[in-house]
Design an enzyme around this catalytic site. Structure first.
Site, PDB file in Angstrom:
ATOM      1  CG  ASP A  66      -1.896   1.146   1.227  1.00  0.00           C
ATOM      2  OD1 ASP A  66      -3.033   0.913   0.791  1.00  0.00           O
ATOM      3  OD2 ASP A  66      -1.520   2.258   1.650  1.00  0.00           O
ATOM      4  CD  GLU A 119      -4.575   4.163  -1.294  1.00  0.00           C
ATOM      5  OE1 GLU A 119      -4.813   4.528  -0.135  1.00  0.00           O
ATOM      6  OE2 GLU A 119      -5.391   4.310  -2.237  1.00  0.00           O
TER       7      GLU A 119
END
Length: 387
Positions: free
Chosen positions: A250, A293
């Protein structure tokens, strides 16, 4: 003797196949080169039917050049599917050699049998050359269909050449077209054109299906797999007896990146991070964008320690990225959670554990990797400090 309507149907049918392949380009099929090959072939068969004995041997040279030229174009269209076509010098040499043999056959021997044999032999040679070369790099169902079609045509032409060698007394030049041998040549060309046309349409249909399947399974921004593309891989992993490592990644503070630098720059960050994952996912590994993301890397047959090392390499490479001129003084980071799929464990459980390890990395200050085979057995991998 003027050609009959039935005889004209042969080049007409070949040219119709060419027009069909050209027209298929309008709906997105990459068939123009194939259509051009059949158009060249059909033109040669049409010239063959023109009664022009006074133009001998020029007429024979032109018709045979068109026929062999069509075969050469088809072979180059086949070879261009897997790699750049080979040098044209061999094609040109065979075409010139065929032309010379046609002139010798017509002028010195007045033999339609020799003329036809030489042209057919050159056509068979070019098709065998292309088929054998292409068969070594067959990769898809489309390739197999085209290889089978070319192999069939090559076998037919080879058999026809053998028949010509064993043929009885040669037919006179002015009687050749209406003889059994002339008819055989014409309908062989028609049969080969029809087989090739069907093969090309089948192959391009398979290509289109595969293209749309890949688009449906691929994230457009990063080029990685999307969630739908992961479904099939998850099934394979679930059936595998070898351990599979998962890396959940992430990008840290991605919302702030979008807010400060704008969404186009944020997309560039995502694309570049995806590129780093794609590099790490080579040689049998797989990378996917789960959304936003958040990313995932599957590493079949990889130990937890090795997977943690891969995650650290990705993290370090991302920190080292430079963002000139958009954000020259900025360094962006990512957090990683790494785990193994346990024997008989549902993948959903392993994904949940990788996600928990990822958020453990976030709680430790971000920009680090936390690896663990099971909850309670995790440890952070030192990442250093980056501002």
């Amino acid at each position: 003797m003027p050609a009959t309507l039935l005889e004209w149907s042969v080049p007409a049918a070949i040219l119709m196949c060419a027009i069909g392949l050209w027209a298929a380009r309008m709906v997105g099929f990459n068939t123009v080169r194939w259509g051009s090959a059949l158009a060249c072939l059909g033109t040669g068969y049409a010239v063959m039917l023109v009664p022009a004995n006074a133009l001998s041997p020029y007429k024979q040279v032109v018709e045979d050049a068109f026929i062999l030229g069509g075969v050469i174009l088809a072979c180059r269209a086949l070879q261009s599917r897997r790699r750049a076509p080979p040098s044209p010098y061999i094609d040109i040499a065979v075409l010139l050699a065929s032309t010379a043999m046609v002139i010798v056959s017509v002028v010195l021997f007045s033999s339609a049998k020799l003329e036809t044999f030489f042209v057919q032999a050159c056509c068979a040679l070019m098709i065998w050359r292309a088929t054998v070369s292409f068969a070594r790099q067959v990769a898809t169902t489309s390739d197999k269909v085209l290889t089978a079609a070319f192999l069939f045509i090559a076998l037919v032409l080879t058999g026809q050449c053998i028949l010509y060698i064993a043929a009885p007394t040669p037919v006179a030049m002015d009687e050749w077209r209406t003889s059994v041998w002339g008819t055989l040549i014409q309908y062989t060309g028609l049969l080969g054109s029809i087989v090739l046309t069907f093969a090309v349409f089948i192959a391009t249909s398979y290509d289109a299906i595969e293209k749309y399947r890949q688009q449906a399974h691929t994230d457009a921004l990063t080029g990685l797999l999307n969630r739908q593309g992961l479904d099939g891989l998850f099934t394979t992993v679930a059936r595998s007896a070898t351990p599979t490592a998962l890396i959940m990644a992430d990008i840290d503070n991605f919302k702030r990146i979008n807010d400060v630098f704008g969404h186009p720059f944020g997309d560039m960050v995502l694309a570049r991070f995806g590129g780093l994952l794609r590099t790490a996912a080579e040689a049998g590994n797989f990378a996917a964008r789960l959304g936003g993301e958040e990313f995932l890397v599957l590493l079949p047959g990889t130990s937890l320690e090795r997977a943690a090392a891969v995650a650290e390499e990705i993290r370090a490479n991302f920190v080292a990225q430079r963002w000139t001129p958009h954000a020259p003084n900025s360094r962006f980071t990512a957090s990683m959670g790494v785990t193994l799929v346990q024997a008989g464990e549902p993948l959903a459980h392993a994904l949940k554990r990788a996600d928990d390890l990822l958020y453990a990395a976030k709680r430790k200050g971000r920009n680090c990797t936390v690896a663990g085979a099971a909850l309670g057995l995790s440890a952070p991998v030192d990442a250093g400090n980056y501002l």
